[in-house]
Write a protein that holds these residues in place. Sequence first.
Motif, PDB file in Angstrom:
ATOM      1  N   ALA A  23       1.288   7.132  10.227  1.00 49.43           N
ATOM      2  CA  ALA A  23       0.213   7.867  10.892  1.00 49.43           C
ATOM      3  C   ALA A  23      -0.227   7.177  12.172  1.00 49.43           C
ATOM      4  N   PHE A  24      -0.037   5.856  12.249  1.00 48.25           N
ATOM      5  CA  PHE A  24      -0.391   5.120  13.454  1.00 48.25           C
ATOM      6  C   PHE A  24       0.809   4.948  14.381  1.00 48.25           C
ATOM      7  N   GLY A  25       1.855   5.714  14.138  1.00 50.52           N
ATOM      8  CA  GLY A  25       2.970   5.783  15.071  1.00 50.52           C
ATOM      9  C   GLY A  25       4.094   4.804  14.850  1.00 50.52           C
ATOM     10  N   HIS A  26       4.068   4.041  13.761  1.00 50.64           N
ATOM     11  CA  HIS A  26       5.104   3.053  13.536  1.00 50.64           C
ATOM     12  C   HIS A  26       6.308   3.661  12.806  1.00 50.64           C
ATOM     13  N   GLU A  27       7.460   3.093  13.056  1.00 52.95           N
ATOM     14  CA  GLU A  27       8.699   3.521  12.395  1.00 52.95           C
ATOM     15  C   GLU A  27       8.890   2.671  11.136  1.00 52.95           C
ATOM     16  N   ILE A  28       9.047   3.331   9.994  1.00 53.24           N
ATOM     17  CA  ILE A  28       9.031   2.614   8.711  1.00 53.24           C
ATOM     18  C   ILE A  28      10.362   2.739   7.983  1.00 53.24           C
ATOM     19  N   THR A  29      10.851   1.593   7.492  1.00 49.85           N
ATOM     20  CA  THR A  29      11.958   1.532   6.547  1.00 49.85           C
ATOM     21  C   THR A  29      11.402   0.979   5.240  1.00 49.85           C
ATOM     22  N   THR A  30      11.886   1.479   4.105  1.00 50.95           N
ATOM     23  CA  THR A  30      11.358   1.030   2.819  1.00 50.95           C
ATOM     24  C   THR A  30      12.460   0.457   1.931  1.00 50.95           C
ATOM     25  N   ALA A  31      12.034  -0.411   1.029  1.00 51.14           N
ATOM     26  CA  ALA A  31      12.930  -0.975   0.007  1.00 51.14           C
ATOM     27  C   ALA A  31      12.132  -1.125  -1.272  1.00 51.14           C
TER      28      ALA A  31
END
Length: 295
Positions: A23-31
């Motif tokens: 929501a704050f514009g960051h690109e997220i990868t998850t594990a």
Amino acid sequence: MARLLVIEDNPDNLELMTYLLKAFGHEITTARDGAEGIAAAQRDLPDLIVCDIHLPKVSGYDVALQLKQNPRLRPIPLIAVTALAMVGDRDKVLAAGFDGYLPKPIVPETFVGQVEVFLAPGQRLPKPAIAPAADTTAKASLPTRTRARILVVDNSSINLSLMTSTLEPFGYHVILCHTAAEAMATAQSMRPDLIISDLHMPGHDGFDLIKLVKANPALQSIPFVFLSSTVWEDEDKRTGLGLGAVKFIQRPIEPQELLRQIEVSLEPVSSKLDARSSTPGSRQAEVDHGDDTDR
């Protein structure tokens, strides 16, 4: 914008952190486990890593050890997000190689800011990237005037937190209820400008709620929106719209699109408020907004 890796095995925690950071514009990868997290860090070289301590396969402590032993990964800020609360736990976490420590449960209103402290200044965004497309510069004037009051009904505390974090930064006053009965009582006392309800809730569901709202002369003109993860989308959508809902929104939905859908649902209300604000005595009309009877 920054590229962040979130390593977390609890699906609810992972969803909440991912949602807020996106929501704050960051690109997220998850594990979802430590081994997967190490592999993702080596593959993507993120700008920052958020990591739980108690992880399957490889613990958070071992994740920190392996990352900090790797010359390519050592400079990446590594933040622990954990429910550990014993005396000395924070010192133990930092001694293991973590650069920061945030306790669980996280606070949605402050979480992103706490994480962004560890980013370079150029990677911190001044405000969420979910502003309506019409005019993102208008945000500066919103704190002095509430755009609309939105009643959100959902039995999931996580979903309620997500909605609050999405809507409040843009001037919406969010009223939270966990049940249909609570929502009906609140609607009658506070007269919201929009009702957003989950569909499947224990006891009385969203269909029961909209029937009660539309049967009440004082509430029936309030726009009603369903926001649901139901798998029976087509059938439920037809039923919900047939009962008077203006929209049936399916989860998951990107924050930007959710804001747009809410703006569209509020257009008749916004037009009415704008008309009031352009007439003499509009300041008093705004104060008496909850007592209007011409809906």
